[in-house]
Motif scaffolding. Structure first.
Motif, PDB file in Angstrom:
ATOM      1  N   UNK A 144       7.582  -5.484  -5.581  1.00 34.12           N
ATOM      2  CA  UNK A 144       6.902  -6.391  -4.663  1.00 34.12           C
ATOM      3  C   UNK A 144       5.573  -5.834  -4.151  1.00 34.12           C
ATOM      4  N   UNK A 145       5.495  -4.535  -3.923  1.00 32.76           N
ATOM      5  CA  UNK A 145       4.402  -3.931  -3.162  1.00 32.76           C
ATOM      6  C   UNK A 145       3.662  -2.907  -4.031  1.00 32.76           C
ATOM      7  N   UNK A 146       2.356  -3.006  -4.051  1.00 35.81           N
ATOM      8  CA  UNK A 146       1.560  -2.070  -4.847  1.00 35.81           C
ATOM      9  C   UNK A 146       1.444  -0.719  -4.137  1.00 35.81           C
ATOM     10  N   UNK A 147       1.222   0.310  -4.923  1.00 34.10           N
ATOM     11  CA  UNK A 147       0.929   1.645  -4.371  1.00 34.10           C
ATOM     12  C   UNK A 147      -0.060   2.332  -5.311  1.00 34.10           C
ATOM     13  N   UNK A 148      -1.336   1.989  -5.159  1.00 34.60           N
ATOM     14  CA  UNK A 148      -2.378   2.506  -6.069  1.00 34.60           C
ATOM     15  C   UNK A 148      -2.449   4.021  -6.141  1.00 34.60           C
ATOM     16  N   UNK A 149      -2.085   4.712  -5.062  1.00 32.71           N
ATOM     17  CA  UNK A 149      -2.156   6.174  -5.059  1.00 32.71           C
ATOM     18  C   UNK A 149      -0.848   6.825  -5.470  1.00 32.71           C
ATOM     19  N   UNK A 150       0.171   6.016  -5.757  1.00 36.21           N
ATOM     20  CA  UNK A 150       1.490   6.552  -6.039  1.00 36.21           C
ATOM     21  C   UNK A 150       2.386   6.575  -4.826  1.00 36.21           C
ATOM     22  N   UNK A 151       1.828   6.320  -3.643  1.00 40.77           N
ATOM     23  CA  UNK A 151       2.588   6.225  -2.393  1.00 40.77           C
ATOM     24  C   UNK A 151       2.192   4.935  -1.682  1.00 40.77           C
ATOM     25  N   UNK A 152       3.081   4.425  -0.853  1.00 41.32           N
ATOM     26  CA  UNK A 152       2.764   3.228  -0.088  1.00 41.32           C
ATOM     27  C   UNK A 152       1.776   3.573   1.022  1.00 41.32           C
TER      28      UNK A 152
END
Length: 481
Positions: free
Chosen positions: A297-305
């Motif tokens: 559901x939720x993106x995490x472009x850096x690998x973390x929320x």
């Protein structure tokens, strides 16, 4: 595909075109009065999707702690600030001068060519869109709406009469039933690719209409349980509602500029893309349940929320490109969405709640688990992954508490499944008080509490003496506590 994108592009153009004063008109600049049903239908469907998924969704998702405001209007929503300057475009151009007037015109156009299928779809979706509108604002123009120059200052009908009818007012339930009856009549002309939902599958439209009846009944189930119980049992008995994800009432958009879903535009393209990000509270909720849908559901472009708490007024995380946002589950990979209006998971949770609280036919536990499975499947999880989650998190998927605790479980799982549909999440929260949501930081608003309705837009207060200021802390009819 090229023809489909043409329909979607035309629909998006019409739904974003400003018309003259609200309810004063019978036509748009593109003259839908003379348009054929195959042009009007995608325009109207896109209009309903815009009404659900555009600014009202930014509001709803933020109010119920799914997203958090980082700037402009969402930052105001996040601390419960709402007034008559909000939602002018939604009221005027997406709803009344958008979807609703187009459905009304579609009914007339379908009559002219003896197309009961187009007419039935238009009535079902007209009811959906009026329900959306009264759920947000309470009493609204209904029986005198969409009458053009005949009635330029329509009266406001009570929400109770809109839902239940009386005094010459057709109820939303009867409007849907009328549409379903039309779908059972042979039609000279039927929709095809112009149907952005089902591609002309009338059987699926019948299922959607019946699931809409369930949704409407569920909405009024606290204020009028007897009426809700009767409708729900009738629909269950008829056994023709949404029971599979490929029957969802989803509006599909295109991937080219001018044809994409509104959520995609304001999440990734427009000048407003950095107005909001996902709330820390939503991430915490799903992490606390070991819910594998979180990474979907939720993106995490850096690998973390990268999130913020609701009402946060400190320094925002940088860079903005690191922010967690709605994923392609909501927006589509390239803007296609879909916008989910009524779904299999939603229907199952409605039946679970009604079995628990109203004693309607069926087993609440079975419906509850069916809702979770439908949502997880829609998110892309495999059957094996779902079985594994159920085995490892038995308490999360079992109604093993008191009636109140079981209701909280049902509505909390429904809230998760409704991710991307902030209005429906807000409706359930107002109606049941679940999921339990803590107040936002720095809350202001009228009295420091979450808005329980939208305030009528300033333009209507000024031009129609039937409107008066009703503040956002005044409950609508079906919101009894």
């Amino acid at each position: 595909m090229k023809k489909l994108l043409t329909y979607i592009g035309a629909a998006a153009l019409l739904t974003s075109t400003a018309c003259s004063d609200f309810l004063d008109i019978n036509e748009t600049p593109n003259n839908p009065i003379t348009a054929t049903p195959d042009v009007l239908l995608p325009t109207a469907l896109a209009g309903s999707a815009f009404a659900n998924a555009n600014e009202l969704n930014r509001f709803g998702s933020t109010i119920v702690s799914v997203t958090a405001g980082a700037g402009n209007a969402p930052a105001a929503y996040d601390i419960y600030n709402l007034d008559g300057a909000n939602f002018n475009n939604q009221w005027r151009f997406e709803i009344f001068n958008g979807a609703l007037i187009t459905y009304e015109t579609l009914i007339t156009s379908a009559d002219a060519v003896n197309s009961s299928s187009y007419k039935g779809i238009a009535k079902i979706m007209k009811a959906y869109t009026f329900a959306l509108t009264t759920d947000v604002w309470g009493d609204i123009p209904y029986s005198e709406a969409l009458r053009g120059s005949e009635i330029t200052q329509p009266r406001l009908d009570s929400q109770q009469s809109i839902y239940l009818g009386g005094d010459g007012i057709q109820s939303l339930f009867d409007l849907v039933r009328e549409g379903l009856a039309d779908l059972n009549v042979a039609s000279n002309i039927n929709p095809g690719i112009d149907d952005l939902v089902y591609g002309g599958n009338i059987d699926n439209w019948k299922r959607a209409g019946n699931s809409l009846l369930l949704k409407l009944a569920n909405t009024i189930s606290r204020v009028n349980p007897d009426a809700a119980r009767e409708v729900i049992n009738q629909v269950i008995s008829g056994n023709n509602y949404i029971v599979a994800n490929n029957q969802n009432l989803n509006v599909r958009f295109g991937t080219s500029v001018g044809s994409r879903s509104p959520i995609y535009e304001w999440t990734y393209v427009s000048l407003f893309q950095n107005d909001m990000l996902i709330s820390t509270r939503f991430v915490d909720l799903l992490q606390g349940k070991n819910d594998p849908r979180l990474d979907i559901f939720v993106t995490k472009p850096t690998g973390s929320f990268v999130t913020i708490d609701n009402g946060f007024r400190g320094t925002l995380p940088q860079p903005q490109s690191s922010w967690s946002r709605f994923s392609s589950y909501v927006t589509g990979a390239s803007g296609e969405g879909p916008v989910r209006l009524v779904t299999n998971a939603q229907t199952a949770f409605i039946l679970a709640e009604s079995a628990l609280t109203l004693g309607t036919t069926g087993n609440a536990q079975e419906y509850f688990q069916a809702g979770i499975r439908a949502s997880m499947t829609d998110a892309g999880m495999t059957a094996e992954q779902i079985v594994a989650y159920f085995a490892s998190n038995a308490d999360e998927v079992t109604l093993n508490g008191s009636a109140a605790q079981n209701l909280e479980k049902i509505i909390t799982q429904k809230y998760i499944a409704l991710y991307g549909n902030g209005l429906e999440q807000w409706n359930d929260f107002r109606r049941t008080g679940y999921p339990v949501l803590q107040d936002h930081q720095n809350a202001v608003g009228i009295d420091g509490t979450r808005p329980v309705r939208a305030q009528y837009i300033n333009e209507e207060i000024a031009r129609n003496p039937n409107f008066e200021v009703v503040l956002p802390n005044v409950r609508v009819w079906w919101d009894i506590d």
